[in-house]
Design an enzyme around this catalytic site. Structure first.
Site, PDB file in Angstrom:
ATOM      1  N   GLY A 213       0.914  -1.232   0.142  1.00  0.00           N
ATOM      2  CA  GLY A 213      -0.077  -0.099   0.003  1.00  0.00           C
ATOM      3  C   GLY A 213       0.710   1.276  -0.008  1.00  0.00           C
ATOM      4  O   GLY A 213       1.686   1.363   0.885  1.00  0.00           O
TER       5      GLY A 213
ATOM      6  N   ARG B  86       0.961  -5.218  -5.700  1.00  0.00           N
ATOM      7  CA  ARG B  86       1.354  -6.259  -4.999  1.00  0.00           C
ATOM      8  C   ARG B  86       1.596  -7.607  -6.031  1.00  0.00           C
ATOM      9  O   ARG B  86       0.843  -7.458  -7.170  1.00  0.00           O
ATOM     10  CB  ARG B  86       0.083  -6.652  -4.243  1.00  0.00           C
ATOM     11  CG  ARG B  86      -0.039  -5.452  -3.091  1.00  0.00           C
ATOM     12  CD  ARG B  86      -1.021  -5.831  -2.181  1.00  0.00           C
ATOM     13  NE  ARG B  86      -0.921  -5.036  -0.652  1.00  0.00           N
ATOM     14  CZ  ARG B  86      -1.917  -4.116  -0.387  1.00  0.00           C
ATOM     15  NH1 ARG B  86      -2.874  -3.822  -1.208  1.00  0.00           N
ATOM     16  NH2 ARG B  86      -1.513  -3.247   0.482  1.00  0.00           N
TER      17      ARG B  86
ATOM     18  N   ASP C  18       5.521  -4.585   6.128  1.00  0.00           N
ATOM     19  CA  ASP C  18       6.197  -6.021   6.572  1.00  0.00           C
ATOM     20  C   ASP C  18       6.262  -6.758   5.474  1.00  0.00           C
ATOM     21  O   ASP C  18       7.185  -7.571   5.310  1.00  0.00           O
ATOM     22  CB  ASP C  18       5.755  -6.489   7.911  1.00  0.00           C
ATOM     23  CG  ASP C  18       4.130  -6.676   7.918  1.00  0.00           C
ATOM     24  OD1 ASP C  18       3.548  -6.240   6.761  1.00  0.00           O
ATOM     25  OD2 ASP C  18       3.638  -7.318   8.802  1.00  0.00           O
TER      26      ASP C  18
ATOM     27  N   THR D 213       4.324   2.736   5.649  1.00  0.00           N
ATOM     28  CA  THR D 213       2.657   2.363   5.654  1.00  0.00           C
ATOM     29  C   THR D 213       2.005   3.360   6.695  1.00  0.00           C
ATOM     30  O   THR D 213       2.469   3.685   7.725  1.00  0.00           O
ATOM     31  CB  THR D 213       2.534   0.862   6.239  1.00  0.00           C
ATOM     32  OG1 THR D 213       1.290   0.603   6.660  1.00  0.00           O
ATOM     33  CG2 THR D 213       3.660   0.471   7.385  1.00  0.00           C
TER      34      THR D 213
ATOM     35  N   ASP E   7      -0.280   2.125   8.220  1.00  0.00           N
ATOM     36  CA  ASP E   7      -0.856   1.401   9.272  1.00  0.00           C
ATOM     37  C   ASP E   7      -0.054   1.552  10.737  1.00  0.00           C
ATOM     38  O   ASP E   7      -0.752   1.313  11.945  1.00  0.00           O
ATOM     39  CB  ASP E   7      -0.887   0.117   8.907  1.00  0.00           C
ATOM     40  CG  ASP E   7      -1.799  -0.331   7.745  1.00  0.00           C
ATOM     41  OD1 ASP E   7      -2.692   0.578   7.408  1.00  0.00           O
ATOM     42  OD2 ASP E   7      -1.785  -1.306   7.276  1.00  0.00           O
TER      43      ASP E   7
ATOM     44  N   ASP F  82       2.064  -0.487  12.070  1.00  0.00           N
ATOM     45  CA  ASP F  82       1.823  -1.852  12.287  1.00  0.00           C
ATOM     46  C   ASP F  82       3.145  -2.575  12.642  1.00  0.00           C
ATOM     47  O   ASP F  82       2.964  -3.754  12.893  1.00  0.00           O
ATOM     48  CB  ASP F  82       0.704  -2.640  11.605  1.00  0.00           C
ATOM     49  CG  ASP F  82       1.328  -2.685  10.042  1.00  0.00           C
ATOM     50  OD1 ASP F  82       2.310  -1.968   9.891  1.00  0.00           O
ATOM     51  OD2 ASP F  82       0.747  -3.386   9.485  1.00  0.00           O
TER      52      ASP F  82
ATOM     53  N   ARG G 250      -5.414  -1.826   8.822  1.00  0.00           N
ATOM     54  CA  ARG G 250      -5.566  -3.377   8.804  1.00  0.00           C
ATOM     55  C   ARG G 250      -5.653  -3.978  10.264  1.00  0.00           C
ATOM     56  O   ARG G 250      -6.724  -3.832  10.958  1.00  0.00           O
ATOM     57  CB  ARG G 250      -4.075  -3.922   8.213  1.00  0.00           C
ATOM     58  CG  ARG G 250      -4.223  -5.080   7.307  1.00  0.00           C
ATOM     59  CD  ARG G 250      -2.881  -5.588   6.782  1.00  0.00           C
ATOM     60  NE  ARG G 250      -2.772  -4.743   5.483  1.00  0.00           N
ATOM     61  CZ  ARG G 250      -2.058  -5.206   4.588  1.00  0.00           C
ATOM     62  NH1 ARG G 250      -1.798  -6.371   4.269  1.00  0.00           N
ATOM     63  NH2 ARG G 250      -1.953  -4.487   3.456  1.00  0.00           N
TER      64      ARG G 250
HETATM   65  P1  ADP Z   1       2.965  -4.201   3.025  1.00  0.00           P
HETATM   66  O1  ADP Z   1       4.259  -4.321   2.314  1.00  0.00           O
HETATM   67  O2  ADP Z   1       2.562  -3.055   2.666  1.00  0.00           O
HETATM   68  O3  ADP Z   1       2.722  -5.173   4.065  1.00  0.00           O
HETATM   69  P2  ADP Z   1       2.143  -6.461   1.373  1.00  0.00           P
HETATM   70  O4  ADP Z   1       1.888  -7.430   2.662  1.00  0.00           O
HETATM   71  O5  ADP Z   1       0.899  -6.628   0.478  1.00  0.00           O
HETATM   72  O6  ADP Z   1       2.249  -4.996   1.722  1.00  0.00           O
HETATM   73  O7  ADP Z   1       3.628  -6.963   0.510  1.00  0.00           O
HETATM   74  C1  ADP Z   1       3.781  -6.171  -0.527  1.00  0.00           C
HETATM   75  C2  ADP Z   1       4.343  -7.163  -1.467  1.00  0.00           C
HETATM   76  O8  ADP Z   1       5.544  -7.835  -0.907  1.00  0.00           O
HETATM   77  C3  ADP Z   1       3.532  -8.479  -1.938  1.00  0.00           C
HETATM   78  O9  ADP Z   1       2.677  -8.339  -2.886  1.00  0.00           O
HETATM   79  C4  ADP Z   1       4.667  -9.594  -2.457  1.00  0.00           C
HETATM   80  O10 ADP Z   1       5.158  -9.275  -3.607  1.00  0.00           O
HETATM   81  C5  ADP Z   1       5.765  -9.160  -1.490  1.00  0.00           C
HETATM   82  N1  ADP Z   1       5.730 -10.276  -0.356  1.00  0.00           N
HETATM   83  C6  ADP Z   1       4.885 -10.371   0.692  1.00  0.00           C
HETATM   84  N2  ADP Z   1       5.268 -11.276   1.460  1.00  0.00           N
HETATM   85  C7  ADP Z   1       6.091 -12.049   0.846  1.00  0.00           C
HETATM   86  C8  ADP Z   1       7.029 -13.198   1.171  1.00  0.00           C
HETATM   87  N3  ADP Z   1       6.869 -13.918   2.416  1.00  0.00           N
HETATM   88  N4  ADP Z   1       7.977 -13.376   0.501  1.00  0.00           N
HETATM   89  C9  ADP Z   1       8.571 -12.642  -0.556  1.00  0.00           C
HETATM   90  N5  ADP Z   1       7.512 -11.704  -0.932  1.00  0.00           N
HETATM   91  C10 ADP Z   1       6.637 -11.338  -0.328  1.00  0.00           C
HETATM   92  O1  F6P Z   2      -1.612  -1.265   4.416  1.00  0.00           O
HETATM   93  C1  F6P Z   2      -2.532   0.064   4.191  1.00  0.00           C
HETATM   94  C2  F6P Z   2      -3.630  -0.237   3.976  1.00  0.00           C
HETATM   95  O2  F6P Z   2      -4.131   0.910   3.434  1.00  0.00           O
HETATM   96  C3  F6P Z   2      -4.570  -0.939   5.142  1.00  0.00           C
HETATM   97  O3  F6P Z   2      -4.613   0.112   6.146  1.00  0.00           O
HETATM   98  C4  F6P Z   2      -5.678  -1.434   4.618  1.00  0.00           C
HETATM   99  O4  F6P Z   2      -6.272  -2.663   5.232  1.00  0.00           O
HETATM  100  C5  F6P Z   2      -5.063  -1.853   2.950  1.00  0.00           C
HETATM  101  O5  F6P Z   2      -3.941  -1.155   2.866  1.00  0.00           O
HETATM  102  C6  F6P Z   2      -5.920  -1.700   2.113  1.00  0.00           C
HETATM  103  O6  F6P Z   2      -5.440  -2.112   0.732  1.00  0.00           O
HETATM  104  P1  F6P Z   2      -5.967  -1.802  -0.747  1.00  0.00           P
HETATM  105  O7  F6P Z   2      -5.167  -0.640  -1.248  1.00  0.00           O
HETATM  106  O8  F6P Z   2      -5.533  -3.157  -1.387  1.00  0.00           O
HETATM  107  O9  F6P Z   2      -7.426  -1.972  -0.870  1.00  0.00           O
END
Ligand code: ADP
Ligand code: F6P
Length: 319
Positions: free
Chosen positions: A11, A72, A103, A125, A127, A129, A171
């Protein structure tokens, strides 16, 4: 260190652009080539990469979103996807990588680091978090946006003698709800870290009505959800007309506040300096006002602890 690449993933968060600018300018200042990777890990896998110069990052410090785009990528979660990413980095001669995200993005960064790419993570982020850092880039801007929206709802809530449930993002984390709730004087704050006590909320509404209070603001974290169920319960128990507003993605946009711009600038600069020193597999954070670094492994595994003191204060001053 000859070439540094950077990507924004997950995000988006206000302040990402300020960090991109700091990374590019610090690298160029130190005679290092800098490459922008578009659309997160998806762009990496597909070689969506271009060389940046000083002007590439002009006029972006004040802009929300990310000029590199974010995405993503399911493919990057697989071993094959990660190998593809690794090979692309090698093809482009990128020997250091800065990953800006939450994360999930850090977990991806750790994989590349384990494969031999020098990698630094910057926490971006809304969040807030992540347990290893006091704040993430974008959080305070989101709190400002939510607080502003809640204050506006308070005006109309008072005019009509209503209660308002405002659902904010985060989240699984209640920080946006807690901080914006306290900052806007909300009567009740519902977060996933605490059990929902509907009786406490409705008793507060009844007490407020008795002493002539016209509005009642309930800030609800999305991690709890069920805004319409809660609304029905409140209406049934108190008889007070209750409206639901879901703030949604509006909280992700907007010009970053000065704190987020500063944090982003400091972290962007630090990330490049660590790469120049040959450091890798580190996540930057802020603890007690100072920029710190911990291993990415620690950053993704440390659970966020609720600010209990602030939660307690919120209960005491909204009697
Ligand atoms: P954020 O970084 O905001 O927590 P996401 O959890 O959606 O967002 O993760 C973003 C991207 O990071 C995912 O779409 C994926 O490409 C990569 N990613 C997430 N988890 C893993 C993992 N365990 N191993 C490798 N890449 C990951
Ligand atoms: O991680 C940031 C965030 O905006 C969260 O607060 C929310 O749950 C999520 O991303 C929404 O994701 P998307 O942009 O895929 O709807």
């Amino acid at each position: 260190m000859n070439t540094i690449g950077m990507l924004t993933s997950g995000g988006d968060a206000p302040g990402m652009n300020a960090a991109i600018r700091a990374i590019a300018r610090t690298a160029i200042f130190n005679g290092i080539r800098v490459m922008g990777i578009r659309s997160g890990y998806d762009g990496l896998i597909n070689g969506n990469i271009y060389e940046m110069n000083v002007s590439s990052v002009a006029d972006i410090i004040q802009r929300g979103g990310t000029m590199l785009g974010s995405a993503r990528s399911e493919e990057f979660k697989t071993k094959k996807g990660q190998e593809k990413g690794f090979n692309i980095l090698k093809d482009f001669g990128i020997d250091g990588l800065v990953v800006l995200g939450g994360d999930g993005s850090f977990k991806g960064a750790e994989k590349l680091s384990n494969m031999g790419i020098k990698t630094i993570g910057i926490p971006c982020t809304i969040d807030n978090d992540m347990g290893y850092t006091d704040f993430t880039i974008g959080f305070y801007t989101a709190v400002e946006t939510a607080s502003d929206a809640i204050s506006k709802l308070r005006d109309t809530s008072s005019s009509h003698g209503r209660a308002n449930i405002v659902e904010v993002m985060g989240r699984h984390c209640g920080d946006i709800a807690l901080f914006s709730g306290v900052a806007s004087g909300a009567e009740s704050i519902i977060i996933p870290e605490k059990e929902l006590d509907i009786e406490m909320i409705t008793n507060k509404i009844k007490r407020g009505r008795k002493r002539g209070k016209l509005h009642h603001i309930i800030v609800l974290a999305e991690g709890v959800g069920k805004p319409y169920e809660i609304k029905e319960q409140i209406k049934e128990i108190t008889g007070v007309d209750t409206k639901v507003t879901i703030l949604g993605h509006i909280q992700r946009g907007g010009s970053p506040c000065p704190y987020d711009r500063l944090l982003a600038t400091e972290m962007g600069s630090k990330a490049v300096k660590l790469l120049i020193e040959g450091r890798s597999n580190l996540a930057l954070g802020t603890v007690g006002g100072k920029i710190v670094s911990v291993s990415i492994e620690e950053a993704v595994s440390k659970e966020r602890v609720l600010n209990e003191e602030l939660y307690e204060i919120s209960g005491e001053i909204s009697i």
